[in-house]
Write a protein that holds these residues in place. Structure first.
Motif, PDB file in Angstrom:
ATOM      1  N   VAL A  96       0.857  -1.191   0.000  1.00 57.20           N
ATOM      2  CA  VAL A  96       0.000   0.000   0.000  1.00 57.20           C
ATOM      3  C   VAL A  96       0.891   1.239   0.000  1.00 57.20           C
ATOM      4  N   GLY A  97       0.579   2.180  -0.855  1.00 61.21           N
ATOM      5  CA  GLY A  97       1.355   3.408  -0.971  1.00 61.21           C
ATOM      6  C   GLY A  97       2.375   3.388  -2.096  1.00 61.21           C
ATOM      7  N   GLU A  98       2.658   2.215  -2.656  1.00 62.35           N
ATOM      8  CA  GLU A  98       3.622   2.153  -3.751  1.00 62.35           C
ATOM      9  C   GLU A  98       3.029   2.743  -5.022  1.00 62.35           C
ATOM     10  N   ARG A  99       3.902   3.326  -5.829  1.00 64.72           N
ATOM     11  CA  ARG A  99       3.495   3.847  -7.135  1.00 64.72           C
ATOM     12  C   ARG A  99       3.554   2.707  -8.130  1.00 64.72           C
ATOM     13  N   ILE A 100       2.578   2.674  -9.035  1.00 66.56           N
ATOM     14  CA  ILE A 100       2.501   1.610 -10.034  1.00 66.56           C
ATOM     15  C   ILE A 100       2.251   2.222 -11.408  1.00 66.56           C
ATOM     16  N   VAL A 101       2.396   1.408 -12.431  1.00 61.07           N
ATOM     17  CA  VAL A 101       2.021   1.790 -13.791  1.00 61.07           C
ATOM     18  C   VAL A 101       0.959   0.807 -14.246  1.00 61.07           C
ATOM     19  N   TRP A 102      -0.207   1.306 -14.631  1.00 62.89           N
ATOM     20  CA  TRP A 102      -1.322   0.496 -15.095  1.00 62.89           C
ATOM     21  C   TRP A 102      -1.292   0.469 -16.614  1.00 62.89           C
ATOM     22  N   LEU A 103      -1.171  -0.741 -17.181  1.00 65.57           N
ATOM     23  CA  LEU A 103      -1.094  -0.876 -18.635  1.00 65.57           C
ATOM     24  C   LEU A 103      -2.425  -1.257 -19.260  1.00 65.57           C
ATOM     25  N   GLY A 104      -3.449  -1.514 -18.454  1.00 65.38           N
ATOM     26  CA  GLY A 104      -4.707  -2.012 -18.961  1.00 65.38           C
ATOM     27  C   GLY A 104      -5.781  -0.967 -19.152  1.00 65.38           C
ATOM     28  N   SER A 105      -5.410   0.252 -19.452  1.00 65.77           N
ATOM     29  CA  SER A 105      -6.399   1.327 -19.541  1.00 65.77           C
ATOM     30  C   SER A 105      -7.228   1.283 -20.815  1.00 65.77           C
ATOM     31  N   GLY A 106      -6.770   0.580 -21.833  1.00 65.34           N
ATOM     32  CA  GLY A 106      -7.500   0.542 -23.099  1.00 65.34           C
ATOM     33  C   GLY A 106      -7.195   1.707 -24.014  1.00 65.34           C
ATOM     34  N   SER A 107      -6.568   2.753 -23.475  1.00 65.46           N
ATOM     35  CA  SER A 107      -6.248   3.928 -24.291  1.00 65.46           C
ATOM     36  C   SER A 107      -4.939   3.751 -25.058  1.00 65.46           C
ATOM     37  N   GLY A 108      -4.180   2.722 -24.713  1.00 66.53           N
ATOM     38  CA  GLY A 108      -2.884   2.528 -25.336  1.00 66.53           C
ATOM     39  C   GLY A 108      -1.766   3.266 -24.623  1.00 66.53           C
ATOM     40  N   ILE A 151      -1.380   4.754  -7.628  1.00 73.74           N
ATOM     41  CA  ILE A 151      -0.891   4.471  -6.280  1.00 73.74           C
ATOM     42  C   ILE A 151      -1.733   3.340  -5.719  1.00 73.74           C
ATOM     43  N   VAL A 152      -1.079   2.344  -5.112  1.00 75.23           N
ATOM     44  CA  VAL A 152      -1.804   1.250  -4.469  1.00 75.23           C
ATOM     45  C   VAL A 152      -2.455   1.808  -3.205  1.00 75.23           C
ATOM     46  N   ARG A 153      -3.780   1.669  -3.095  1.00 74.36           N
ATOM     47  CA  ARG A 153      -4.523   2.207  -1.951  1.00 74.36           C
ATOM     48  C   ARG A 153      -4.955   1.126  -0.973  1.00 74.36           C
ATOM     49  N   TRP A 154      -5.207  -0.095  -1.449  1.00 73.42           N
ATOM     50  CA  TRP A 154      -5.557  -1.179  -0.542  1.00 73.42           C
ATOM     51  C   TRP A 154      -5.301  -2.517  -1.213  1.00 73.42           C
ATOM     52  N   ILE A 155      -5.108  -3.546  -0.400  1.00 69.05           N
ATOM     53  CA  ILE A 155      -4.892  -4.916  -0.865  1.00 69.05           C
ATOM     54  C   ILE A 155      -5.794  -5.809  -0.022  1.00 69.05           C
ATOM     55  N   GLY A 156      -6.541  -6.664  -0.665  1.00 67.22           N
ATOM     56  CA  GLY A 156      -7.411  -7.547   0.097  1.00 67.22           C
ATOM     57  C   GLY A 156      -8.067  -8.581  -0.789  1.00 67.22           C
ATOM     58  N   LYS A 157      -8.957  -9.332  -0.179  1.00 71.94           N
ATOM     59  CA  LYS A 157      -9.710 -10.347  -0.909  1.00 71.94           C
ATOM     60  C   LYS A 157     -11.181  -9.963  -0.888  1.00 71.94           C
ATOM     61  N   LEU A 158     -11.807 -10.005  -2.052  1.00 70.14           N
ATOM     62  CA  LEU A 158     -13.224  -9.704  -2.187  1.00 70.14           C
ATOM     63  C   LEU A 158     -13.953 -11.013  -2.475  1.00 70.14           C
ATOM     64  N   LEU A 199      -5.799   5.865  -9.884  1.00 73.68           N
ATOM     65  CA  LEU A 199      -5.083   6.343 -11.066  1.00 73.68           C
ATOM     66  C   LEU A 199      -4.887   7.842 -10.953  1.00 73.68           C
ATOM     67  N   VAL A 200      -3.673   8.294 -11.266  1.00 73.19           N
ATOM     68  CA  VAL A 200      -3.359   9.710 -11.120  1.00 73.19           C
ATOM     69  C   VAL A 200      -3.060  10.390 -12.451  1.00 73.19           C
TER      70      VAL A 200
END
Length: 65
Positions: free
Chosen positions: A12-24, A30-37, A50-51
């Motif tokens: 939580v709090g780490e910066r990430i890059v999301w490649l699945g936006s569909g926009s190319g 930023i990771v805000r939470w981790i859990g099981k749904l 997403l920022v």
């Protein structure tokens, strides 16, 4: 994908890059939470905020110069 035993390989709090936006274009986030749904099955779920579009050129200049 290998199964994660204890948690996904992010914190939580780490910066990430999301490649699945569909926009190319990759988006920074930023990771805000981790859990099981329960409705998503037994796998881990990572909640991200997403920022905006990730500016790789600016990031690489800052990181590698």
């Amino acid at each position: 994908m290998d199964t994660w035993l204890f948690r996904p390989p992010v914190l939580v709090g780490e910066r990430i890059v999301w490649l699945g936006s569909g926009s190319g274009l990759p988006q920074g986030g930023i990771v805000r939470w981790i859990g099981k749904l329960p409705e998503m099955g037994a796998d881990w779920t990572v909640g991200i905020e997403l920022v905006g579009i990730f500016n790789f050129k600016a990031h690489a200049t800052e990181t590698f110069s």
